[in-house]
Motif scaffolding. Structure first.
Motif, PDB file in Angstrom:
ATOM      1  N   GLU A 156     -10.909   6.283  -8.392  1.00  0.00           N
ATOM      2  CA  GLU A 156     -10.530   7.377  -7.503  1.00  0.00           C
ATOM      3  C   GLU A 156      -9.030   7.652  -7.503  1.00  0.00           C
ATOM      4  O   GLU A 156      -8.590   8.656  -6.941  1.00  0.00           O
ATOM      5  N   PHE A 157      -8.223   6.766  -8.110  1.00  0.00           N
ATOM      6  CA  PHE A 157      -6.773   6.897  -8.021  1.00  0.00           C
ATOM      7  C   PHE A 157      -6.156   6.930  -9.416  1.00  0.00           C
ATOM      8  O   PHE A 157      -6.380   6.047 -10.236  1.00  0.00           O
ATOM      9  N   ASP A 158      -5.356   7.960  -9.678  1.00  0.00           N
ATOM     10  CA  ASP A 158      -4.609   8.071 -10.924  1.00  0.00           C
ATOM     11  C   ASP A 158      -3.471   7.059 -10.878  1.00  0.00           C
ATOM     12  O   ASP A 158      -2.615   7.113  -9.991  1.00  0.00           O
ATOM     13  N   THR A 159      -3.443   6.140 -11.815  1.00  0.00           N
ATOM     14  CA  THR A 159      -2.405   5.103 -11.830  1.00  0.00           C
ATOM     15  C   THR A 159      -1.151   5.543 -12.582  1.00  0.00           C
ATOM     16  O   THR A 159      -0.153   4.818 -12.573  1.00  0.00           O
ATOM     17  N   CYS A 165     -13.522   2.115  -6.333  1.00  0.00           N
ATOM     18  CA  CYS A 165     -12.162   2.471  -5.902  1.00  0.00           C
ATOM     19  C   CYS A 165     -11.188   2.742  -7.046  1.00  0.00           C
ATOM     20  O   CYS A 165     -10.446   3.732  -6.989  1.00  0.00           O
ATOM     21  N   ASN A 225      -7.017  -3.544 -13.890  1.00  0.00           N
ATOM     22  CA  ASN A 225      -7.185  -3.108 -12.516  1.00  0.00           C
ATOM     23  C   ASN A 225      -8.114  -4.054 -11.752  1.00  0.00           C
ATOM     24  O   ASN A 225      -8.780  -4.908 -12.336  1.00  0.00           O
ATOM     25  N   HIS A 256      -7.859  -1.336  -5.289  1.00  0.00           N
ATOM     26  CA  HIS A 256      -7.452  -0.468  -6.382  1.00  0.00           C
ATOM     27  C   HIS A 256      -5.936  -0.462  -6.468  1.00  0.00           C
ATOM     28  O   HIS A 256      -5.238  -0.981  -5.594  1.00  0.00           O
ATOM     29  N   GLN A 287       0.825  -1.206   0.000  1.00  0.00           N
ATOM     30  CA  GLN A 287       0.000   0.000   0.000  1.00  0.00           C
ATOM     31  C   GLN A 287       0.861   1.259   0.000  1.00  0.00           C
ATOM     32  O   GLN A 287       1.846   1.354   0.728  1.00  0.00           O
ATOM     33  N   SER A 288       0.501   2.198  -0.815  1.00  0.00           N
ATOM     34  CA  SER A 288       1.218   3.470  -0.856  1.00  0.00           C
ATOM     35  C   SER A 288       0.951   4.270   0.414  1.00  0.00           C
ATOM     36  O   SER A 288      -0.172   4.350   0.890  1.00  0.00           O
ATOM     37  N   ASN A 299      -0.104  11.355  -4.766  1.00  0.00           N
ATOM     38  CA  ASN A 299      -0.240  10.350  -5.830  1.00  0.00           C
ATOM     39  C   ASN A 299      -0.368  10.996  -7.208  1.00  0.00           C
ATOM     40  O   ASN A 299       0.197  10.496  -8.184  1.00  0.00           O
ATOM     41  N   ASP A 300      -1.100  12.084  -7.307  1.00  0.00           N
ATOM     42  CA  ASP A 300      -1.300  12.712  -8.613  1.00  0.00           C
ATOM     43  C   ASP A 300       0.018  13.190  -9.209  1.00  0.00           C
ATOM     44  O   ASP A 300       0.263  13.031 -10.412  1.00  0.00           O
ATOM     45  N   ASP A 324      -2.757   2.549  -7.141  1.00  0.00           N
ATOM     46  CA  ASP A 324      -2.423   3.948  -7.346  1.00  0.00           C
ATOM     47  C   ASP A 324      -1.130   4.011  -8.153  1.00  0.00           C
ATOM     48  O   ASP A 324      -0.618   2.990  -8.620  1.00  0.00           O
TER      49      ASP A 324
END
Length: 228
Positions: free
Chosen positions: A133-136, A130, A124, A96, A11-12, A17-18, A98
């Motif tokens: 909601e997160f930019d990969t 989920c 994914n 999810h 987990q990050s 993250n962006d 990230d």
């Protein structure tokens, strides 16, 4: 081909993250790799669609796939049987990925001893909440809406549809059975959430629509390499 490498993704703990996702895209552009983030609910046909995609593109470009799941390596084994490079990512319960987690997978998938990859695809974790909601760090987002799920999903899961560059409407061979699904209404609902979305009806089982989907990918990969 049954043996695939499994990477445990941690987990990050970072909040930016962006920014990290933007940096990952710069790295991908520099090395000429286009990363597609493919999302959907479980059972929509992601892995079957990927198999068809690999078959359609294998003579045009080099491909590799990251399969993200909470557990198991079933999907990675399926992809590996196509001959494409594949790696399984275990999220340890996370629903999810990230940008940091995706980069861990890319580091293993695109290591210095590997051949160049034109198109890397991240399948994914399967759900409609989920992952949106997160930019990969992906260069484009795609999702699959299957006919049995219903044409109202863009209304219920607005963020997922709003962030996707392309929506594949899969299992169109089931339209006569699921006769409450309206293709016209599905298009209206998708475009209401995202007027710029490309919508491609497909049937991963029969291959219908895969040529159009493959051409969309060819065009996007070429544009990415050209700096567009």
């Amino acid at each position: 081909m049954e043996d695939v490498r499994v990477l445990e993704i941690k987990q990050s703990v970072f909040a930016n993250n962006d920014a990290h996702a933007d940096g990952l895209r710069e790295r991908l552009r520099a090395q000429g790799t286009f990363l597609l983030n493919l999302m959907s609910s479980p059972g929509s046909g992601k892995t079957t669609t990927l198999t068809r995609t690999i078959e359609a593109l294998r003579d045009d470009m080099s491909l590799a796939v990251m399969e993200a799941d909470i557990d198991s390596d079933v999907d990675a084994k399926t992809i590996a049987r196509t001959g494409a490079r594949a790696i399984q990512l275990h999220t340890g319960g996370m629903c999810h990925l990230d940008a940091y987690m995706t980069e861990q997978g890319l580091d293993a998938l695109l290591d210095e001893n590997s051949d160049h990859v034109d198109l890397a695809i991240l399948e994914n974790v399967g759900n409609l909440v989920c992952p949106a909601e997160f930019d990969t760090g992906a260069c484009a987002n795609a999702m699959i809406l299957s006919v049995p799920e219903g044409d109202d999903k863009p209304l219920k899961y607005p963020l997922m549809f709003s962030i996707c560059d392309v929506v594949l409407i899969n299992k169109i061979d089931a339209l006569p059975i699921f006769d409450t699904f309206s293709m016209e209404r599905a298009r209206e609902n998708i475009l209401m959430r995202n007027p710029n979305a490309t919508i491609i009806p497909i049937c991963a089982k029969t291959g219908e629509g895969i040529d159009q989907w493959a051409q969309w990918l060819r065009d996007r990969v070429a544009a990415w390499k050209a700096g567009a």
